[in-house]
Design a protein around this motif. Sequence first.
Motif, mmCIF file in Angstrom:
data_model
loop_
_atom_site.group_PDB
_atom_site.id
_atom_site.type_symbol
_atom_site.label_atom_id
_atom_site.label_comp_id
_atom_site.label_asym_id
_atom_site.label_seq_id
_atom_site.Cartn_x
_atom_site.Cartn_y
_atom_site.Cartn_z
ATOM 1 N N SER A 126 0.829 -1.208 0.000
ATOM 2 C CA SER A 126 0.000 0.000 0.000
ATOM 3 C C SER A 126 0.859 1.251 0.000
ATOM 4 C CB SER A 126 -0.915 0.014 1.228
ATOM 5 O OG SER A 126 -1.562 1.266 1.361
ATOM 6 N N GLY A 127 0.406 2.250 -0.742
ATOM 7 C CA GLY A 127 1.115 3.525 -0.767
ATOM 8 C C GLY A 127 1.077 4.243 0.557
ATOM 9 N N HIS A 128 0.188 3.819 1.462
ATOM 10 C CA HIS A 128 0.089 4.449 2.773
ATOM 11 C C HIS A 128 1.024 3.798 3.786
ATOM 12 C CE1 HIS A 128 -3.282 6.766 1.338
ATOM 13 N NE2 HIS A 128 -3.923 5.668 0.991
ATOM 14 N N GLU A 129 1.675 2.705 3.404
ATOM 15 C CA GLU A 129 2.598 2.036 4.322
ATOM 16 C C GLU A 129 3.917 2.800 4.405
ATOM 17 O OE1 GLU A 129 1.368 -2.668 3.857
ATOM 18 O OE2 GLU A 129 2.917 -1.818 2.564
ATOM 19 N N SER A 130 4.611 2.596 5.485
ATOM 20 C CA SER A 130 5.931 3.200 5.650
ATOM 21 C C SER A 130 6.930 2.520 4.724
ATOM 22 C CB SER A 130 6.394 3.058 7.099
ATOM 23 O OG SER A 130 6.642 1.688 7.408
ATOM 24 N N LEU A 131 8.065 3.187 4.524
ATOM 25 C CA LEU A 131 9.135 2.598 3.716
ATOM 26 C C LEU A 131 9.592 1.285 4.328
ATOM 27 C CD1 LEU A 131 11.190 2.760 1.408
ATOM 28 C CD2 LEU A 131 12.650 4.130 2.892
ATOM 29 N N LEU A 132 9.602 1.216 5.649
ATOM 30 C CA LEU A 132 10.013 -0.006 6.326
ATOM 31 C C LEU A 132 9.120 -1.177 5.926
ATOM 32 C CD1 LEU A 132 11.439 -1.753 8.435
ATOM 33 C CD2 LEU A 132 9.904 -0.791 10.152
ATOM 34 N N LEU A 133 7.800 -0.980 5.978
ATOM 35 C CA LEU A 133 6.887 -2.072 5.635
ATOM 36 C C LEU A 133 6.986 -2.427 4.154
ATOM 37 C CD1 LEU A 133 3.650 -1.355 7.694
ATOM 38 C CD2 LEU A 133 5.467 -2.984 8.154
ATOM 39 N N GLN A 134 7.144 -1.415 3.307
ATOM 40 C CA GLN A 134 7.286 -1.707 1.879
ATOM 41 C C GLN A 134 8.579 -2.472 1.615
ATOM 42 O OE1 GLN A 134 6.718 1.611 -0.722
ATOM 43 N NE2 GLN A 134 4.626 2.003 -0.033
ATOM 44 N N ARG A 135 9.661 -2.057 2.285
ATOM 45 C CA ARG A 135 10.932 -2.769 2.100
ATOM 46 C C ARG A 135 10.817 -4.202 2.624
ATOM 47 N NH1 ARG A 135 15.938 -1.408 0.886
ATOM 48 N NH2 ARG A 135 15.558 0.823 1.007
ATOM 49 N N SER A 136 10.114 -4.382 3.744
ATOM 50 C CA SER A 136 9.919 -5.724 4.293
ATOM 51 C C SER A 136 9.171 -6.606 3.296
ATOM 52 C CB SER A 136 9.136 -5.645 5.609
ATOM 53 O OG SER A 136 9.801 -4.848 6.555
ATOM 54 N N THR A 137 8.143 -6.034 2.674
ATOM 55 C CA THR A 137 7.366 -6.797 1.694
ATOM 56 C C THR A 137 8.218 -7.153 0.489
ATOM 57 O OG1 THR A 137 5.408 -5.560 2.398
ATOM 58 C CG2 THR A 137 5.227 -6.831 0.375
ATOM 59 N N MET A 138 9.007 -6.199 0.016
ATOM 60 C CA MET A 138 9.885 -6.474 -1.122
ATOM 61 C C MET A 138 10.886 -7.579 -0.792
ATOM 62 S SD MET A 138 9.188 -4.871 -3.860
ATOM 63 C CE MET A 138 8.427 -3.422 -4.569
ATOM 64 N N GLN A 139 11.392 -7.573 0.443
ATOM 65 C CA GLN A 139 12.317 -8.625 0.868
ATOM 66 C C GLN A 139 11.613 -9.981 0.819
ATOM 67 O OE1 GLN A 139 15.664 -7.744 2.474
ATOM 68 N NE2 GLN A 139 15.974 -9.779 1.655
ATOM 69 N N LEU A 140 10.359 -9.991 1.261
ATOM 70 C CA LEU A 140 9.570 -11.218 1.229
ATOM 71 C C LEU A 140 9.410 -11.717 -0.209
ATOM 72 C CD1 LEU A 140 6.285 -11.792 3.226
ATOM 73 C CD2 LEU A 140 6.391 -12.370 0.828
ATOM 74 N N LEU A 141 9.089 -10.794 -1.134
ATOM 75 C CA LEU A 141 8.898 -11.172 -2.536
ATOM 76 C C LEU A 141 10.194 -11.693 -3.154
ATOM 77 C CD1 LEU A 141 6.653 -8.181 -3.734
ATOM 78 C CD2 LEU A 141 5.923 -10.506 -3.134
ATOM 79 N N GLU A 142 11.327 -11.077 -2.782
ATOM 80 C CA GLU A 142 12.612 -11.531 -3.320
ATOM 81 C C GLU A 142 12.930 -12.942 -2.835
ATOM 82 O OE1 GLU A 142 15.513 -8.636 -2.279
ATOM 83 O OE2 GLU A 142 14.550 -7.025 -3.424
ATOM 84 N N ILE A 143 12.656 -13.185 -1.548
ATOM 85 C CA ILE A 143 12.902 -14.523 -1.004
ATOM 86 C C ILE A 143 12.010 -15.547 -1.699
ATOM 87 C CG2 ILE A 143 12.733 -15.949 1.075
ATOM 88 C CD1 ILE A 143 13.335 -13.396 2.688
ATOM 89 N N ALA A 144 10.750 -15.173 -1.904
ATOM 90 C CA ALA A 144 9.829 -16.072 -2.602
ATOM 91 C C ALA A 144 10.332 -16.374 -4.009
ATOM 92 C CB ALA A 144 8.436 -15.447 -2.662
ATOM 93 N N GLY A 145 10.842 -15.363 -4.693
ATOM 94 C CA GLY A 145 11.356 -15.557 -6.042
ATOM 95 C C GLY A 145 12.560 -16.474 -6.077
ATOM 96 N N ARG A 146 13.495 -16.260 -5.162
ATOM 97 C CA ARG A 146 14.715 -17.079 -5.147
ATOM 98 C C ARG A 146 14.412 -18.537 -4.792
ATOM 99 N NH1 ARG A 146 17.122 -12.571 -2.409
ATOM 100 N NH2 ARG A 146 17.053 -13.721 -0.434
ATOM 101 N N ASN A 147 13.345 -18.760 -4.038
ATOM 102 C CA ASN A 147 13.023 -20.114 -3.580
ATOM 103 C C ASN A 147 11.803 -20.701 -4.293
ATOM 104 O OD1 ASN A 147 14.820 -20.706 -0.965
ATOM 105 N ND2 ASN A 147 14.262 -18.544 -0.973
ATOM 106 N N GLU A 148 11.396 -20.050 -5.409
ATOM 107 C CA GLU A 148 10.300 -20.533 -6.252
ATOM 108 C C GLU A 148 9.032 -20.807 -5.447
ATOM 109 O OE1 GLU A 148 11.885 -23.869 -8.335
ATOM 110 O OE2 GLU A 148 13.125 -22.639 -9.670
ATOM 111 N N ILE A 149 8.731 -19.899 -4.535
ATOM 112 C CA ILE A 149 7.499 -19.985 -3.749
ATOM 113 C C ILE A 149 6.436 -19.167 -4.466
ATOM 114 C CG2 ILE A 149 6.394 -19.427 -1.543
ATOM 115 C CD1 ILE A 149 9.152 -19.758 -0.230
ATOM 116 N N PRO A 150 5.358 -19.790 -4.948
ATOM 117 C CA PRO A 150 4.348 -19.045 -5.721
ATOM 118 C C PRO A 150 3.571 -18.058 -4.853
ATOM 119 C CG PRO A 150 3.597 -21.282 -5.291
ATOM 120 C CD PRO A 150 5.012 -21.214 -4.804
#
Length: 766
Positions: free
Chosen positions: A603-627
């Motif tokens: 969400s655009g209303h989230e802090s940079l911290l939460l957005q960065r946390s989500t991006m980290q989650l997505l990167e981990i999912a990508g590297r480990n082929e988690i759909p």
Amino acid sequence: MDAFTSTSKTASNEGFGRFVVEVASLLTLVTVKKLAVLLNFSPAEIDIIERDPIPGYQFLSALREKGFICEESISPLIDSLNSSDLHGIAENVMKSFRRNITRSHPQRDLTSDIQGKKEHFLKEIRETYEDICNGVQPVPYLRQRLMCVDNVFTDSGLEYFHKQGGTTGEGMWGKLDSYNSIFIDPRFLQAMVFLILGEPGYGKSTLALQYAYDWCKRSLSSPLKEVEILIFLRLRYLKGLASIFSAIKQFLLPCDSRLSESDIEDIILNCNSKVIVLDGFDEYLSSDNANSDVTKIISRQMFRDFRVILTTRPSSIPTRLSYKTEKLRLIGFDKQSRERYILKAVVDCNSEAAAKIVQRLQQNPVLADICQVPLFFVMFAHLTYEKETSFDSVLDSVTSFFRYVVSCFYEHIQIKTGSYNTATATSRCATTHHQLNKLAFESLQGKNQRLVWRKDTLIEKIGKIKYNELVEIGILVEENVMTIVDDPGTSAADHIQRRTDVTFYHKLFCEWYAAHYVADYVTGPYASNLQKFFELLSPFSLQYVYRIACGLNPAAAEKIIHYLHSIEGGDKFAILCILEQTGKVDKIKDIIRRMCSQGIIISGHESLLLQRSTMQLLEIAGRNEIPIEYLILSNCLQSVDLATGSIRITSGLALSSKTPVSLLQISMTNREITEDEAIAILEFSSMCPSIRGLRYWGCVPPVSFRCGSTLSTLKSRGATVWWRWDEYSPRYYLNLQSGRWENICDQSEPTANDFEQMPRGSRQES
């Protein structure tokens, strides 16, 4: 004494006498008693004032006898009135003082006198700025490498918030060409207050200091060269000072300056173009004081003709901001910014040496992510280049990075003194600092954080040996500060004094020690009511305290992560805390798989911290082929970069086309999307092999699309593209052959008129 001096002195006394008579009538007995107590009058003195038929006159006469007020200054009286919330009386008293003292000097050319004082004042503050600007230490212990701020400042990325929909708070972030754009961009011509937001370590103070440097040096490329006066103040030092003029006197002028606070006020009021830079509102001890001059300035109750620049963390935004405030933010170092900084500030244009630093950074993706924070990158770059010995360390978390940095500090000092060995360096780095840890934790609590201490107070709390060691390695920094003592009985010679204040090299180091306290406390024998304990420090405003505590102690991490799962937004932040333990994802794959199966929202209303946390989650999912079942980008789409195959969101972070998401939803409140924008989103979707569905929600897309290979690719994959205004409106699917929308129920196409009837906000800028 010549005739003129004698006449002038007599006139001055007469003018001051008229002032005393006028002000005496403004002061009631209740007011006088309140002020007398504030100014430490004895009970006997107060009794004499009470029994006098004109208590106000008796009180002012006593002030004059004590040296609190005179023909040159009445600052103690004004400060006492303001402290008692008697601002109206204070203003009338000051007007009376100016009126009578001015009238008492008819022979003086006041314009000429003010001009002379102004020139002297500008000379003195420029000298102060030069000292500050030339004392930048990229790495604390490298004292021999003091640098000018202009040699380290990198114009790395400043964005502004483009408002939409009037006062609804809706809007979008857009990139500025330069940090100077706020003075020359036509969009900001009416703005008077610029709020610059930045997460810890993102360069807020460096940017503020660069503005002071540009003005001081009258840089030809800077619009500040035309500004007559610029005031630069670090708010953490304004310890409860209500008066901005007192702050200027104490922190910007030499202790032997002959200019008084009333002189400073007259000078500022007689300047034409004015800018004030206030650095570090998040460290301001009086942030809740509605009557402080700082609060009045940022709300435009004071200095209305000033342009105000205020820096702070996103978690510490002032509540009393002027409606003429423009919101900006620092977004950190990208690859180009890092390379520019290395060449400019580290290797002196040695491209071969720069390439080695960049290569080491590229070899460690976790370190590369950490070094998006400018402060971390600056320390990494200088330590990599400057270190006299090798220090092998696996830098796979913020905790390990900080441990590495602190170890380098100790190592450097030992090498310097000829006492270095690896075991000693490691043991000294691991030395416990129980009292400092507790002090750091307590200093970060609440809104009025205490980040500056007097030297003697800090020595008393942590011990002289540890104090000297921390100052020697550069983690603690001493600064000489002038203070004005107005206590009764203070002699004229002792009225202005110097003291040594101490602060951390950066607030992040304070958070490092506070994290040790958190890790020890939550696993200690006396830990109780951990929910209440964690609430003392917000995890979203002090993220590194919790991340580092998790990295320091696995047992503490378990309790912290359990707490984070219980609060809103905590699941995403918990990912970063889990990664601090080992830097590996083996233990958290099940957690990530569960979160991805439920869908992810940014969400655009989230802090940079939460957005960065989500991006980290997505990167981990990508590297480990988690759909990922679905991904919703809610009011945060900034632009699509097809060259790199990424979507840039409003925080400046980027979403890769390699992200294994099945359904991508673009949600925009009352937003019209151009055909070019919509096609770019479609092309990005076609680049993502995992995407089977794309949907637009709450926005107005184009009536139709140009048919081409992008639609053909999506069609061949069996992907669907649909659009819906809200849950009550019809659902329209995009015919990937014709490029037109069709109602899912009857295959009818919406008309151009249907699109025009839909509510929408102004088209937002990318």
